[in-house]
Design a protein around this motif. Structure first.
Motif, PDB file in Angstrom:
ATOM      1  N   ILE A 139      32.868 -91.224 -74.566  1.00 19.09           N
ATOM      2  CA  ILE A 139      32.000 -91.606 -75.692  1.00 19.09           C
ATOM      3  C   ILE A 139      31.838 -90.435 -76.643  1.00 19.09           C
ATOM      4  O   ILE A 139      31.617 -89.294 -76.228  1.00 19.09           O
ATOM      5  N   ASP A 140      31.973 -90.725 -77.891  1.00 17.70           N
ATOM      6  CA  ASP A 140      31.805 -89.702 -78.919  1.00 17.70           C
ATOM      7  C   ASP A 140      30.322 -89.607 -79.267  1.00 17.70           C
ATOM      8  O   ASP A 140      29.695 -90.578 -79.693  1.00 17.70           O
ATOM      9  N   VAL A 141      29.743 -88.470 -79.046  1.00 21.20           N
ATOM     10  CA  VAL A 141      28.316 -88.298 -79.330  1.00 21.20           C
ATOM     11  C   VAL A 141      28.079 -87.299 -80.459  1.00 21.20           C
ATOM     12  O   VAL A 141      26.959 -86.859 -80.682  1.00 21.20           O
ATOM     13  N   LEU A 142      29.156 -86.928 -81.157  1.00 19.24           N
ATOM     14  CA  LEU A 142      28.975 -85.985 -82.262  1.00 19.24           C
ATOM     15  C   LEU A 142      28.113 -86.624 -83.350  1.00 19.24           C
ATOM     16  O   LEU A 142      28.236 -87.822 -83.636  1.00 19.24           O
ATOM     17  N   PRO A 143      27.250 -85.879 -83.978  1.00 16.10           N
ATOM     18  CA  PRO A 143      26.367 -86.426 -85.030  1.00 16.10           C
ATOM     19  C   PRO A 143      27.180 -86.980 -86.206  1.00 16.10           C
ATOM     20  O   PRO A 143      28.188 -86.395 -86.611  1.00 16.10           O
ATOM     21  N   LYS A 144      26.755 -88.115 -86.734  1.00 19.00           N
ATOM     22  CA  LYS A 144      27.421 -88.719 -87.884  1.00 19.00           C
ATOM     23  C   LYS A 144      26.624 -88.423 -89.136  1.00 19.00           C
ATOM     24  O   LYS A 144      25.425 -88.207 -89.090  1.00 19.00           O
ATOM     25  N   LYS A 145      27.397 -88.432 -90.209  1.00 15.03           N
ATOM     26  CA  LYS A 145      26.711 -88.194 -91.482  1.00 15.03           C
ATOM     27  C   LYS A 145      25.898 -89.426 -91.852  1.00 15.03           C
ATOM     28  O   LYS A 145      26.360 -90.539 -91.757  1.00 15.03           O
ATOM     29  N   HIS A 146      24.652 -89.172 -92.203  1.00 19.28           N
ATOM     30  CA  HIS A 146      23.762 -90.268 -92.575  1.00 19.28           C
ATOM     31  C   HIS A 146      23.482 -90.231 -94.074  1.00 19.28           C
ATOM     32  O   HIS A 146      23.618 -89.181 -94.703  1.00 19.28           O
ATOM     33  N   GLY A 147      23.129 -91.341 -94.582  1.00 18.60           N
ATOM     34  CA  GLY A 147      22.798 -91.419 -96.016  1.00 18.60           C
ATOM     35  C   GLY A 147      21.462 -90.769 -96.284  1.00 18.60           C
ATOM     36  O   GLY A 147      20.918 -90.043 -95.469  1.00 18.60           O
ATOM     37  N   ASN A 148      20.957 -91.111 -97.441  1.00 18.33           N
ATOM     38  CA  ASN A 148      19.666 -90.534 -97.803  1.00 18.33           C
ATOM     39  C   ASN A 148      18.562 -91.150 -96.953  1.00 18.33           C
ATOM     40  O   ASN A 148      18.600 -92.337 -96.613  1.00 18.33           O
ATOM     41  N   PHE A 149      17.593 -90.339 -96.618  1.00 22.15           N
ATOM     42  CA  PHE A 149      16.455 -90.805 -95.819  1.00 22.15           C
ATOM     43  C   PHE A 149      15.279 -91.032 -96.754  1.00 22.15           C
ATOM     44  O   PHE A 149      15.078 -90.286 -97.731  1.00 22.15           O
ATOM     45  N   GLU A 154      11.871 -89.825 -90.984  1.00 19.35           N
ATOM     46  CA  GLU A 154      13.039 -90.634 -90.596  1.00 19.35           C
ATOM     47  C   GLU A 154      14.206 -89.723 -90.229  1.00 19.35           C
ATOM     48  O   GLU A 154      14.933 -89.965 -89.275  1.00 19.35           O
ATOM     49  N   LYS A 155      14.369 -88.641 -90.962  1.00 20.31           N
ATOM     50  CA  LYS A 155      15.461 -87.696 -90.673  1.00 20.31           C
ATOM     51  C   LYS A 155      15.229 -87.003 -89.339  1.00 20.31           C
ATOM     52  O   LYS A 155      16.161 -86.831 -88.527  1.00 20.31           O
ATOM     53  N   ILE A 156      13.976 -86.636 -89.099  1.00 18.65           N
ATOM     54  CA  ILE A 156      13.655 -85.968 -87.818  1.00 18.65           C
ATOM     55  C   ILE A 156      13.948 -86.892 -86.650  1.00 18.65           C
ATOM     56  O   ILE A 156      14.528 -86.480 -85.630  1.00 18.65           O
ATOM     57  N   ASP A 157      13.586 -88.170 -86.779  1.00 17.78           N
ATOM     58  CA  ASP A 157      13.815 -89.119 -85.679  1.00 17.78           C
ATOM     59  C   ASP A 157      15.301 -89.315 -85.425  1.00 17.78           C
ATOM     60  O   ASP A 157      15.743 -89.410 -84.255  1.00 17.78           O
ATOM     61  N   THR A 158      16.078 -89.335 -86.488  1.00 12.85           N
ATOM     62  CA  THR A 158      17.531 -89.511 -86.331  1.00 12.85           C
ATOM     63  C   THR A 158      18.138 -88.297 -85.613  1.00 12.85           C
ATOM     64  O   THR A 158      18.973 -88.423 -84.700  1.00 12.85           O
ATOM     65  N   LEU A 159      17.719 -87.142 -86.037  1.00  7.31           N
ATOM     66  CA  LEU A 159      18.242 -85.920 -85.409  1.00  7.31           C
ATOM     67  C   LEU A 159      17.831 -85.856 -83.919  1.00  7.31           C
ATOM     68  O   LEU A 159      18.597 -85.409 -83.046  1.00  7.31           O
ATOM     69  N   GLU A 160      16.612 -86.302 -83.619  1.00  8.83           N
ATOM     70  CA  GLU A 160      16.133 -86.313 -82.228  1.00  8.83           C
ATOM     71  C   GLU A 160      16.991 -87.222 -81.382  1.00  8.83           C
ATOM     72  O   GLU A 160      17.333 -86.906 -80.231  1.00  8.83           O
ATOM     73  N   THR A 161      17.384 -88.369 -81.963  1.00  2.00           N
ATOM     74  CA  THR A 161      18.236 -89.309 -81.221  1.00  2.00           C
ATOM     75  C   THR A 161      19.607 -88.705 -80.967  1.00  2.00           C
ATOM     76  O   THR A 161      20.166 -88.807 -79.858  1.00  2.00           O
ATOM     77  N   ASP A 162      20.177 -88.023 -81.977  1.00  2.00           N
ATOM     78  CA  ASP A 162      21.484 -87.373 -81.809  1.00  2.00           C
ATOM     79  C   ASP A 162      21.423 -86.297 -80.709  1.00  2.00           C
ATOM     80  O   ASP A 162      22.325 -86.181 -79.865  1.00  2.00           O
ATOM     81  N   LEU A 163      20.308 -85.508 -80.740  1.00  3.49           N
ATOM     82  CA  LEU A 163      20.155 -84.426 -79.754  1.00  3.49           C
ATOM     83  C   LEU A 163      20.071 -84.987 -78.331  1.00  3.49           C
ATOM     84  O   LEU A 163      20.677 -84.458 -77.402  1.00  3.49           O
ATOM     85  N   LYS A 164      19.364 -86.093 -78.185  1.00  2.28           N
ATOM     86  CA  LYS A 164      19.214 -86.698 -76.868  1.00  2.28           C
ATOM     87  C   LYS A 164      20.543 -87.201 -76.342  1.00  2.28           C
ATOM     88  O   LYS A 164      20.879 -86.997 -75.163  1.00  2.28           O
ATOM     89  N   ARG A 165      21.353 -87.821 -77.207  1.00  2.00           N
ATOM     90  CA  ARG A 165      22.667 -88.328 -76.787  1.00  2.00           C
ATOM     91  C   ARG A 165      23.590 -87.185 -76.392  1.00  2.00           C
ATOM     92  O   ARG A 165      24.325 -87.263 -75.402  1.00  2.00           O
ATOM     93  N   ILE A 166      23.536 -86.090 -77.174  1.00  2.00           N
ATOM     94  CA  ILE A 166      24.384 -84.930 -76.850  1.00  2.00           C
ATOM     95  C   ILE A 166      23.963 -84.318 -75.524  1.00  2.00           C
ATOM     96  O   ILE A 166      24.791 -83.988 -74.670  1.00  2.00           O
ATOM     97  N   SER A 167      22.652 -84.177 -75.296  1.00  2.00           N
ATOM     98  CA  SER A 167      22.136 -83.565 -74.055  1.00  2.00           C
ATOM     99  C   SER A 167      22.492 -84.405 -72.840  1.00  2.00           C
ATOM    100  O   SER A 167      22.848 -83.867 -71.771  1.00  2.00           O
ATOM    101  N   GLN A 168      22.396 -85.716 -72.983  1.00  3.54           N
ATOM    102  CA  GLN A 168      22.742 -86.599 -71.866  1.00  3.54           C
ATOM    103  C   GLN A 168      24.203 -86.439 -71.473  1.00  3.54           C
ATOM    104  O   GLN A 168      24.551 -86.368 -70.271  1.00  3.54           O
ATOM    105  N   LYS A 169      25.053 -86.349 -72.467  1.00  2.00           N
ATOM    106  CA  LYS A 169      26.484 -86.199 -72.142  1.00  2.00           C
ATOM    107  C   LYS A 169      26.759 -84.808 -71.566  1.00  2.00           C
ATOM    108  O   LYS A 169      27.565 -84.644 -70.645  1.00  2.00           O
ATOM    109  N   THR A 170      26.058 -83.810 -72.114  1.00  2.00           N
ATOM    110  CA  THR A 170      26.236 -82.445 -71.596  1.00  2.00           C
ATOM    111  C   THR A 170      25.862 -82.385 -70.109  1.00  2.00           C
ATOM    112  O   THR A 170      26.584 -81.811 -69.281  1.00  2.00           O
TER     113      THR A 170
END
Length: 497
Positions: A139-149, A154-170
């Motif tokens: 599974i690719d968990v690299l962060p994707k580019k998002h549009g304007n928030f 909203e940006k903080i929540d998105t980044l938190e979700t990306d961090l959690k997915r990366i940590s789980q895979k790590t």
């Protein structure tokens, strides 16, 4: 011997065997009219002749047997010595083979353990492969580019979700990697690198059947925790013990105290039989006392030492010798109580004296020396040097030899005529312990853990090992060469052939 005819005072005859086990005084078994003193009966000249003739007859039979054996050995000495070693070599070979079998069993147990870990390894390989094939690995968990928030939250929540997915895979990948290296976590722990071959293989202990001593008597509670300091033979059945400041007369077979002698104020350290039913004692209270065994009374006190008296010896001329921590040896007329002569020359306490050849006496001291004295003149004839610590054992043998034991952990064998040390016995792990000399010249030694060894000094061989398994304080030989031992737990052990 038991069949030898013995004349009785009443005119009848009996046999030695019937008298041998009797009490000292018994009613005549033939006439039944008078009491017999067994010792007196056996000492009658006619009876002495018969007993001596029988002894000679028995010794001649023994001598003939030994001479025949010597002739046989003389024909092929090599063969007889080789044959004598067959048993021990066979035992060693059998033990070696048994150890090999036992060792191979242990190796088989090891191979079984290895097989178990081989199975564990296969299971972990299979588990690793399954984890590597999981979709989650891909599974690719690299962060994707998002549009304007619309807002910063909203940006903080998105980044938190990306961090959690990366940590789980790590975390998951780390666990997979650990599984690939799981064998590195296993380690063979050794209880000890040292392999005790002696403990595994065993030790060679001498076991000469001539010294097949058996445990006969153990006396313990009879002494009320008092410590035996010295022992003296009175006759076949009775012994004198120095118990603290008292002296007790004991009947060995009955295990009873027959009499207690009181008079010393400090520990009694040496006892010595005299003539005419008397004995002498010496103590740390500086006194020597002469006692009547029958009455239990002190008949004389010898006063001249100004410090503790440590050892007594009855001399062949009827005099008494003593030694003391006052550095002197004194010769006494114990009948009058007068000191005849004082021998001086030691620089420290004199702790032992022993009768020497040709009217001499031998002494040892805390000054590490052994001295030989002329009893008539008091002259110091020789000084034997070589021990590095106090000498606590002296015994003459063959009239011109001396054995000494020292706290320097050695036993030395001396030539008294030259004053030279012939042999030093080393290799004791600690102080050799109490010692005694058998009539045939064999030396008995003890060590701290309760092992008794009997040595042939000429061959420098240990002939017998006896195990008591308790620290030994005193070693004493009776007239019949029974071994009497006292232990640190205040027990007395008697060993007989």
């Amino acid at each position: 011997m038991d069949q030898v005819k013995i004349n009785l005072p009443c005119g009848f005859e009996t046999t030695y065997g019937k008298l041998r086990n009797c009490e000292k005084v018994v009613r005549c078994m033939m006439c039944e009219e008078e009491d017999l003193n067994i010792d007196s009966v056996l000492k009658l000249p006619a009876n002495q002749v018969r007993l001596k003739e029988k002894q000679i007859e028995l010794e001649l039979v023994k001598l003939e047997k030994l001479e025949n054996e010597i002739q046989t050995i003389g024909k092929d000495p090599h063969f007889h010595v080789e044959k004598s070693y067959e048993q021990i070599f066979n035992q060693m070979d059998l033990r070696r083979e048994k150890l090999k079998i036992e060792f191979e069993k242990k190796l088989d147990e090891y191979l079984q353990l290895r097989s178990e870990y081989e199975e564990k390894k296969k299971l972990n390989i299979k588990k690793l492969e399954q984890n590597l094939n999981q979709n989650y690995v891909k599974i690719d968990v690299l962060p994707k580019k998002h549009g304007n928030f619309s807002n910063i939250q909203e940006k903080i929540d998105t980044l938190e979700t990306d961090l959690k997915r990366i940590s789980q895979k790590t975390d998951y990948l780390s666990k997979v990697i650990v599984l690939s290296k799981i064998g590195e976590n296993q380690e063979l722990l050794l209880v000890s690198e040292y392999i005790n071959i002696k403990e595994m293989f065993g030790e060679i202990h001498a076991s000469d059947m001539r010294f097949d001593y058996k445990l006969q008597v153990v006396l313990g509670g009879q002494f009320n925790s008092q410590k035996i300091q010295c022992i003296q033979n009175v006759d076949e059945n009775t012994l004198l013990f120095g118990l603290d400041e008292n002296i007790k007369l004991w009947h060995i077979d009955n295990r009873k105290c027959l009499k207690t002698f009181t008079g010393h104020s400090k520990r009694v350290v040496s006892l010595c039989m005299l003539e005419t039913n008397r004995f002498a004692s010496c103590s740390l209270d500086k006194l020597i006392k002469i006692w009547n065994i029958k009455s239990g009374e002190s008949v004389k006190t010898l006063l001249d030492h100004n410090q503790s008296v440590l050892c007594l010896k009855y001399l062949s001329n009827g005099q008494l010798a003593s030694c003391s921590t006052d550095k002197t040896i004194k010769i006494w007329n114990y009948e009058s109580g007068k000191c005849i002569r004082t021998l001086t020359g030691h620089e420290k306490s004199v702790n032992l004296i022993e009768l020497g050849p040709k009217n001499t006496i031998i002494s040892s001291s805390l000054d590490k020396t052994i001295k030989i004295w002329n009893l008539e003149t008091g002259e110091n004839l020789k000084t034997l040097k070589g021990h590095l610590n106090e000498v606590y054992f002296l015994k003459t043998m063959y009239s011109t030899r001396l054995i000494s034991g020292s706290y320097d952990n050695t036993i030395k064998y001396w030539d008294l005529e030259s004053g030279q040390c012939i042999q030093s016995f080393l290799g004791f792990s600690g102080i050799p312990g109490p010692m005694a000399m058998l009539k045939n010249g064999h030396l008995i030694t003890c060590c701290e853990e309760g092992t008794i060894k009997i040595w042939d000094l000429d061959l420098k061989e240990c002939l017998k090992v006896l195990k008591i398994f308790e620290p030994i304080d005193i070693l004493f030989l009776t007239k019949d060469e029974e071994i009497i031992l006292t232990t640190k737990s205040s027990q007395m052990i008697i060993l007989s052939l």
